[in-house]
Scaffold this motif. Structure first.
Motif, PDB file in Angstrom:
ATOM      1  N   ALA A  59       0.786  -1.090   0.047  1.00 40.25           N
ATOM      2  CA  ALA A  59      -0.144  -0.026   0.036  1.00 40.25           C
ATOM      3  C   ALA A  59       0.719   1.236  -0.007  1.00 40.25           C
ATOM      4  O   ALA A  59       0.531   2.310  -0.674  1.00 40.25           O
ATOM      5  CB  ALA A  59      -0.933   0.218   1.185  1.00 40.25           C
ATOM      6  N   TRP A  62       2.380   1.713  -3.412  1.00 39.95           N
ATOM      7  CA  TRP A  62       1.411   2.278  -4.307  1.00 39.95           C
ATOM      8  C   TRP A  62       1.161   3.778  -3.985  1.00 39.95           C
ATOM      9  O   TRP A  62       0.912   4.526  -4.983  1.00 39.95           O
ATOM     10  CB  TRP A  62       0.157   1.505  -4.243  1.00 39.95           C
ATOM     11  CG  TRP A  62      -0.946   1.782  -5.055  1.00 39.95           C
ATOM     12  CD1 TRP A  62      -0.966   1.906  -6.449  1.00 39.95           C
ATOM     13  CD2 TRP A  62      -2.344   1.969  -4.691  1.00 39.95           C
ATOM     14  NE1 TRP A  62      -2.156   2.012  -6.910  1.00 39.95           N
ATOM     15  CE2 TRP A  62      -2.989   1.959  -5.991  1.00 39.95           C
ATOM     16  CE3 TRP A  62      -3.285   2.008  -3.498  1.00 39.95           C
ATOM     17  CZ2 TRP A  62      -4.403   2.376  -5.990  1.00 39.95           C
ATOM     18  CZ3 TRP A  62      -4.622   1.841  -3.452  1.00 39.95           C
ATOM     19  CH2 TRP A  62      -5.085   2.228  -5.034  1.00 39.95           C
ATOM     20  N   GLN A  63       1.285   4.183  -2.852  1.00 39.40           N
ATOM     21  CA  GLN A  63       0.850   5.522  -2.378  1.00 39.40           C
ATOM     22  C   GLN A  63       2.302   6.383  -3.090  1.00 39.40           C
ATOM     23  O   GLN A  63       2.159   7.300  -3.539  1.00 39.40           O
ATOM     24  CB  GLN A  63       1.038   5.545  -0.905  1.00 39.40           C
ATOM     25  CG  GLN A  63       1.051   6.986  -0.362  1.00 39.40           C
ATOM     26  CD  GLN A  63       0.125   7.909  -0.456  1.00 39.40           C
ATOM     27  OE1 GLN A  63      -1.007   7.649  -1.120  1.00 39.40           O
ATOM     28  NE2 GLN A  63       0.194   9.354  -0.290  1.00 39.40           N
ATOM     29  N   ALA A  66       2.347   7.391  -6.794  1.00 39.13           N
ATOM     30  CA  ALA A  66       1.296   8.252  -7.267  1.00 39.13           C
ATOM     31  C   ALA A  66       1.981   9.608  -7.495  1.00 39.13           C
ATOM     32  O   ALA A  66       2.754  10.201  -6.842  1.00 39.13           O
ATOM     33  CB  ALA A  66       0.151   8.559  -6.200  1.00 39.13           C
ATOM     34  N   GLN A  70      -3.898  11.283  -3.824  1.00 43.99           N
ATOM     35  CA  GLN A  70      -5.085  10.668  -3.888  1.00 43.99           C
ATOM     36  C   GLN A  70      -5.701  10.175  -2.661  1.00 43.99           C
ATOM     37  O   GLN A  70      -4.955   9.375  -1.859  1.00 43.99           O
ATOM     38  CB  GLN A  70      -4.869   9.405  -5.047  1.00 43.99           C
ATOM     39  CG  GLN A  70      -4.426   9.982  -6.281  1.00 43.99           C
ATOM     40  CD  GLN A  70      -4.246   9.032  -7.166  1.00 43.99           C
ATOM     41  OE1 GLN A  70      -4.428   7.634  -6.953  1.00 43.99           O
ATOM     42  NE2 GLN A  70      -3.619   9.160  -8.457  1.00 43.99           N
ATOM     43  N   ARG A  73      -5.853   6.254  -2.080  1.00 48.52           N
ATOM     44  CA  ARG A  73      -4.297   5.496  -1.788  1.00 48.52           C
ATOM     45  C   ARG A  73      -3.930   5.781  -0.339  1.00 48.52           C
ATOM     46  O   ARG A  73      -3.683   4.991   0.256  1.00 48.52           O
ATOM     47  CB  ARG A  73      -3.384   5.904  -2.808  1.00 48.52           C
ATOM     48  CG  ARG A  73      -3.629   5.595  -4.169  1.00 48.52           C
ATOM     49  CD  ARG A  73      -2.490   5.696  -4.871  1.00 48.52           C
ATOM     50  NE  ARG A  73      -2.767   5.456  -6.533  1.00 48.52           N
ATOM     51  CZ  ARG A  73      -1.632   5.033  -7.535  1.00 48.52           C
ATOM     52  NH1 ARG A  73      -0.516   4.995  -6.918  1.00 48.52           N
ATOM     53  NH2 ARG A  73      -2.134   4.914  -8.681  1.00 48.52           N
ATOM     54  N   TYR A  74      -4.294   7.320  -0.211  1.00 47.55           N
ATOM     55  CA  TYR A  74      -3.565   7.307   1.310  1.00 47.55           C
ATOM     56  C   TYR A  74      -4.363   6.713   2.493  1.00 47.55           C
ATOM     57  O   TYR A  74      -3.701   6.216   3.260  1.00 47.55           O
ATOM     58  CB  TYR A  74      -3.882   8.851   1.555  1.00 47.55           C
ATOM     59  CG  TYR A  74      -3.270   9.438   2.834  1.00 47.55           C
ATOM     60  CD1 TYR A  74      -1.902   9.577   3.205  1.00 47.55           C
ATOM     61  CD2 TYR A  74      -4.232   9.466   3.955  1.00 47.55           C
ATOM     62  CE1 TYR A  74      -1.860  10.034   4.549  1.00 47.55           C
ATOM     63  CE2 TYR A  74      -3.706   9.949   5.361  1.00 47.55           C
ATOM     64  CZ  TYR A  74      -2.734  10.264   5.376  1.00 47.55           C
ATOM     65  OH  TYR A  74      -1.988  10.557   6.562  1.00 47.55           O
TER      66      TYR A  74
END
Length: 252
Positions: A59, A62-63, A66, A70, A73-74
């Motif tokens: 996660a 992914w964050q 960015a 977003q 995502r956060y």
């Protein structure tokens, strides 16, 4: 309102009332979700911690990938941090046999090391400075440490001190109000107050989560951990729609 270039470079949300409301719900979800996997599924704290740690790393990756802030995502990364915090704290305080006091001391030390390493490496630890991959990495490590410490503190107050979940929630809620008063009426460092509040929201969510799913004989409501978790996820989604998150303003 369109996001400015300065705001777009900061990929964490502005600290608002909506932020704290969602944070408390997310930490409560971390407690019910973490317990659902470690206890209801009977996987144990170590295996559950390994699972949630992998989810948390994914996660955060992914964050960080960015290009701009977003909210989805956060908050997925926040929820991942609070679930892994739940199981790691339980592993430290229960499986390692060092108790809530020992676990809290260990986790407080790790949190302090994380913040100091961040500060001495990059020069500041405020939210507005989280605008590079390095700062984001330190931010998320510190977040995970704070979530883990908060879990141990919540269990320590509610269980070891025998106060019960609701009394513990009142204590941590009162401390949050004290921090709010310090923010409103004093010049105490806003960065210090933010991290203090971030830590305290975790035990607040932890004791509320325990109150929801622990047996009635132990002072809880004995609700399904799965049902409580689904309800909390729904509440978070509703708040994200009603209280849209905006990026924090970049620090200069």
């Amino acid at each position: 309102m369109p996001m400015t270039t300065q705001q777009a470079l900061v990929k964490v949300p502005a600290v608002t009332l909506g932020f704290w409301l969602i944070k408390v719900l997310a930490t409560t979800l971390g407690e019910t979700g973490g317990d659902a996997v470690s206890m209801s599924m009977n996987l144990g704290y170590l295996v559950s911690s390994a699972i949630f740690l992998m989810v948390f790393v994914a996660a955060v990756y992914w964050q960080i990938r960015a290009a701009e802030f977003q909210a989805t995502r956060y908050w997925i990364a926040i929820i991942a941090s609070t679930t892994v915090g739940t199981t790691i704290a339980d592993f430290c305080t229960r499986s390692l046999g060092i108790g809530y006091a020992g676990g809290s001391a260990l986790l407080l030390t790790l949190l302090a090391v994380s913040i100091l390493a961040w500060y001495f490496t990059l020069g500041r630890v405020d939210v507005g400075s989280v605008n590079t991959p390095s700062a984001e990495t330190f931010y998320w490590v510190t977040i995970m440490m704070s979530q883990t410490l908060g879990t141990a503190l919540g269990d320590w107050v509610a269980d070891t001190e025998g106060l019960g979940y609701l009394a513990a929630a009142e204590i941590f809620g009162g401390l949050m109000l004290l921090l709010l008063a310090l923010y409103k009426f004093t010049a105490v460092s806003r960065t210090l107050l933010f991290w203090a509040a971030f830590v305290l929201t975790r035990p607040l969510g932890a004791v509320v989560g325990d109150w929801l799913d622990k047996p009635i004989a132990n002072g809880g409501l004995d609700l399904s951990r799965y049902g409580a978790s689904i309800t909390l996820i729904s509440a978070i989604v509703v708040l994200l729609v009603l209280l849209p998150q905006r990026a924090a303003v970049r620090a200069h």
